[in-house]
Enzyme design. Structure first.
Site, PDB file in Angstrom:
ATOM      1  N   LEU A   1      68.068  50.201  62.373  1.00 61.67           N
ATOM      2  CA  LEU A   1      66.731  50.081  62.334  1.00 61.67           C
ATOM      3  C   LEU A   1      67.006  51.674  63.394  1.00 61.67           C
ATOM      4  O   LEU A   1      65.925  52.315  62.634  1.00 61.67           O
ATOM      5  CB  LEU A   1      66.202  49.829  62.365  1.00 61.67           C
ATOM      6  CG  LEU A   1      65.996  48.370  62.031  1.00 61.67           C
ATOM      7  CD1 LEU A   1      65.093  47.058  62.872  1.00 61.67           C
ATOM      8  CD2 LEU A   1      65.481  48.489  60.648  1.00 61.67           C
TER       9      LEU A   1
ATOM     10  N   GLY B   1      70.628  54.693  69.852  1.00 64.70           N
ATOM     11  CA  GLY B   1      70.263  55.347  70.791  1.00 64.70           C
ATOM     12  C   GLY B   1      71.945  55.564  71.765  1.00 64.70           C
ATOM     13  O   GLY B   1      72.670  55.089  70.770  1.00 64.70           O
TER      14      GLY B   1
ATOM     15  N   PHE C   1      73.849  53.859  73.814  1.00 57.77           N
ATOM     16  CA  PHE C   1      74.518  52.903  73.816  1.00 57.77           C
ATOM     17  C   PHE C   1      74.217  51.180  73.480  1.00 57.77           C
ATOM     18  O   PHE C   1      75.022  50.753  73.737  1.00 57.77           O
ATOM     19  CB  PHE C   1      74.203  52.494  76.180  1.00 57.77           C
ATOM     20  CG  PHE C   1      74.351  53.561  76.592  1.00 57.77           C
ATOM     21  CD1 PHE C   1      75.424  53.021  77.318  1.00 57.77           C
ATOM     22  CD2 PHE C   1      73.529  54.270  77.202  1.00 57.77           C
ATOM     23  CE1 PHE C   1      75.571  54.594  78.434  1.00 57.77           C
ATOM     24  CE2 PHE C   1      73.700  54.979  78.604  1.00 57.77           C
ATOM     25  CZ  PHE C   1      74.807  55.368  78.565  1.00 57.77           C
ATOM     26  N   ALA C   2      73.367  51.319  72.336  1.00 62.69           N
ATOM     27  CA  ALA C   2      73.183  50.662  71.551  1.00 62.69           C
ATOM     28  C   ALA C   2      72.895  50.942  70.260  1.00 62.69           C
ATOM     29  O   ALA C   2      71.957  52.455  69.961  1.00 62.69           O
ATOM     30  CB  ALA C   2      71.876  49.793  72.488  1.00 62.69           C
ATOM     31  N   LYS C   3      72.603  50.160  69.530  1.00 60.80           N
ATOM     32  CA  LYS C   3      71.903  50.131  67.925  1.00 60.80           C
ATOM     33  C   LYS C   3      70.773  48.870  67.327  1.00 60.80           C
ATOM     34  O   LYS C   3      71.669  48.035  68.226  1.00 60.80           O
ATOM     35  CB  LYS C   3      73.117  50.093  66.712  1.00 60.80           C
ATOM     36  CG  LYS C   3      74.070  51.220  67.471  1.00 60.80           C
ATOM     37  CD  LYS C   3      75.033  51.596  66.237  1.00 60.80           C
ATOM     38  CE  LYS C   3      76.574  52.660  66.204  1.00 60.80           C
ATOM     39  NZ  LYS C   3      77.667  52.173  65.310  1.00 60.80           N
ATOM     40  N   VAL C   4      70.256  48.886  66.809  1.00 58.38           N
ATOM     41  CA  VAL C   4      68.981  47.926  66.406  1.00 58.38           C
ATOM     42  C   VAL C   4      69.413  48.279  64.991  1.00 58.38           C
ATOM     43  O   VAL C   4      69.151  48.812  64.160  1.00 58.38           O
ATOM     44  CB  VAL C   4      67.832  48.593  66.805  1.00 58.38           C
ATOM     45  CG1 VAL C   4      66.843  47.216  66.330  1.00 58.38           C
ATOM     46  CG2 VAL C   4      67.638  48.648  68.086  1.00 58.38           C
TER      47      VAL C   4
ATOM     48  N   ASP D   1      57.424  53.697  82.077  1.00 57.93           N
ATOM     49  CA  ASP D   1      58.240  54.783  80.495  1.00 57.93           C
ATOM     50  C   ASP D   1      57.542  54.222  79.522  1.00 57.93           C
ATOM     51  O   ASP D   1      57.753  54.727  78.057  1.00 57.93           O
ATOM     52  CB  ASP D   1      59.725  54.259  80.259  1.00 57.93           C
ATOM     53  CG  ASP D   1      60.358  55.749  79.170  1.00 57.93           C
ATOM     54  OD1 ASP D   1      59.825  56.659  78.984  1.00 57.93           O
ATOM     55  OD2 ASP D   1      61.307  55.834  78.611  1.00 57.93           O
TER      56      ASP D   1
ATOM     57  N   LYS E   1      54.717  55.946  76.432  1.00 61.08           N
ATOM     58  CA  LYS E   1      54.536  56.674  75.694  1.00 61.08           C
ATOM     59  C   LYS E   1      54.798  56.077  73.525  1.00 61.08           C
ATOM     60  O   LYS E   1      55.237  54.730  74.062  1.00 61.08           O
ATOM     61  CB  LYS E   1      55.886  57.593  75.925  1.00 61.08           C
ATOM     62  CG  LYS E   1      56.822  57.364  75.439  1.00 61.08           C
ATOM     63  CD  LYS E   1      58.788  57.734  76.245  1.00 61.08           C
ATOM     64  CE  LYS E   1      59.192  57.024  75.730  1.00 61.08           C
ATOM     65  NZ  LYS E   1      61.419  58.118  75.601  1.00 61.08           N
TER      66      LYS E   1
END
Length: 466
Positions: free
Chosen positions: A18, A21, A23-26, A135, A137
């Site tokens: 989906l 980033g 450090f990570a994947k969703v 953060d 936004k």
């Protein structure tokens, strides 16, 4: 090349990606046991360990998301881990980012108000838990299939204990266009007030379709933010919401409007009929709690099996429920039941709680004001071990868990110190050594096999059972 579907720990079928980033994947996933859809954030341990401070940030994010349970916050279901990966199993929010909606153009005032209301409700709840998001936004605000807002990404959030001795936060973080003036000035700031500023920027963006503070030169952008020099309101923004935004985008955090006043603002409340959810009704200060109508009938007796089941050595709740989330506490008292009841009546009167007595030694204490999760309700049940020795179990029956723990810790426990023999678990914690050999961990010490009660002679039947 897209990774093929696979099953995680025989529980989750991992599907398409989906988002991604540093450090990570969703990934989209499905719970094989329930069929429910979830989102799984997959974090690479090796990358995290190489990046300074990232592991602490992930631990903080887990702690925060476990604390927050709100309809407008993305829920964390569980955290799994292997040797190389960390998996956040979260609520799947299929409507995408609010940013995508705004990128197509400004929203009408009613839609903007709806999302702003939900945002303020979620942020207020976080602040009540001692959590500042830091953060906020549109990219971190998701929409579900019904169009309801969900706050996500608590990676930069701060807990109350993150504050220094001056009671302020000092870490500069966030997205420049949404960050509060006091944050960029590096002099210490109140995380809650900084979040309110970010909410104001978001509301401006929803209504105008563009940022209130913008400049290609980052230093010039910071100067505008520091002085609160935002762009003129577009003609279609009504005077009512202009006044509210001017109070939110106040560069002085000490005079910036607080959330409680935002919730009472006429523009904010316009068209909202369920006012109880936004502003709990006040009760009269001089209102006396209703006295109990009847004395409880015969108490429940505890036999040897009951006593053993209440002991910490056989308490299995820790396998299923975290200690800080337990909603029941127990204490023993070497006094008659009438003395315990009288003491609880005194506590209820002092705290302005209504007290009702039920059959079998059950007392119900109920607050007069409605909190974030309704009226606080506490049940206290008295069990007879001997005529002059009792076990009392207290638990939350309704309302907010954090409020319940605060009332028990700061109000009820100190008020009962004259009658309490011991609170369950305290002796074991004091006697327990800091480190135990591995083979002893599975075997509770003999002293913890029974609750902390004064010695007495057991009946013949009880002796044979034990």
């Amino acid at each position: 090349m897209e990774q093929k579907e696979y099953v995680l720990m025989n529980k989750y079928e991992i599907g398409r990606m989906l988002g991604q980033g540093t450090f990570a994947k969703v990934h989209y996933a499905r719970n094989l046991q329930t069929g429910a859809t979830v989102a799984i954030k997959i974090i690479d341990k090796e990358r995290v360990l190489r990046a300074s401070g990232m592991m602490e940030q992930i631990k903080r994010e887990i702690s925060v998301m476990k604390m927050i349970r709100h309809p407008n916050v993305v829920e964390l279901y569980e955290v799994l881990a292997t040797k190389t990966k960390i998996y956040f199993v979260m609520e799947y929010v299929k409507g995408g980012e609010l940013f995508d909606k705004v990128a197509k153009g400004k929203l009408n005032e009613d839609d903007a108000r709806k999302y702003f209301r939900q945002l303020i409700s979620a942020v207020d709840y976080c602040h009540s838990r001692g959590v500042s998001h830091r953060d906020l936004k549109p990219e971190n605000l998701l929409l579900d299939e019904d169009g309801n807002l969900k706050v996500s990404d608590f990676g930069l959030s701060a807990l109350a204990e993150s504050k220094r001795q001056d009671g302020l936060l000092h870490t500069t973080c966030g997205t420049p266009a949404y960050v509060a003036p006091e944050v960029i000035m590096k002099k210490g700031y109140d995380g809650s007030k900084a979040d309110i500023w970010s909410c104001g920027v978001i509301l401006y963006v929803l209504l105008a379709g563009y940022l209130p503070f913008h400049d290609s030169n980052i230093m010039e952008l910071y100067r505008k933010i520091a002085k609160g020099e935002f762009k003129k309101f577009p003609s279609w923004v009504t005077s009512e919401v202009r006044k509210l935004l001017s109070k939110i985008l106040d560069p002085n955090p000490n005079t910036r409007i607080p959330i409680a006043k935002i919730m009472k603002n006429s523009w904010f409340r316009k068209g909202f009929h369920h006012s109880k959810q936004l502003a709990p009704p006040e009760t009269e200060e001089n209102e006396e709690p209703r006295q109990a109508e009847e004395v409880p009938s015969k108490l429940c007796n505890l036999n040897a099996f009951d006593i053993i089941s209440y002991s910490s050595g056989f308490d299995l709740s820790g396998l299923f429920e975290e200690k800080e989330k337990k909603k029941d506490v127990r204490f023993t008292a070497n006094t008659p039941a009438s003395t315990i009841i009288s003491k609880l009546e005194d506590v209820a009167k002092r705290l302005k709680l209504k007290l009702k007595k039920k059959d079998g030694g059950l007392l119900k204490l109920e607050g007069g004001k409605e909190g974030r999760k309704g009226v606080l309700g506490i049940e206290a049940e008295i069990f007879e071990i001997t005529p002059c020795f009792h076990l009392v179990e207290m638990k939350k029956s309704s309302g907010d868990t954090m409020e319940y723990h605060r009332v028990v810790k700061k109000e009820i426990r100190p008020s009962l110190k004259d009658i309490v023999w011991t609170w369950q678990g305290e002796q074991q914690q004091l006697q327990q050594p800091q480190e135990k050999p591995q083979e002893e961990e599975m075997k509770p010490p003999a002293s913890s096999m029974l609750p902390e009660i004064p010695p007495r002679s057991l009946t013949e039947g009880e002796q044979s059972v034990v």
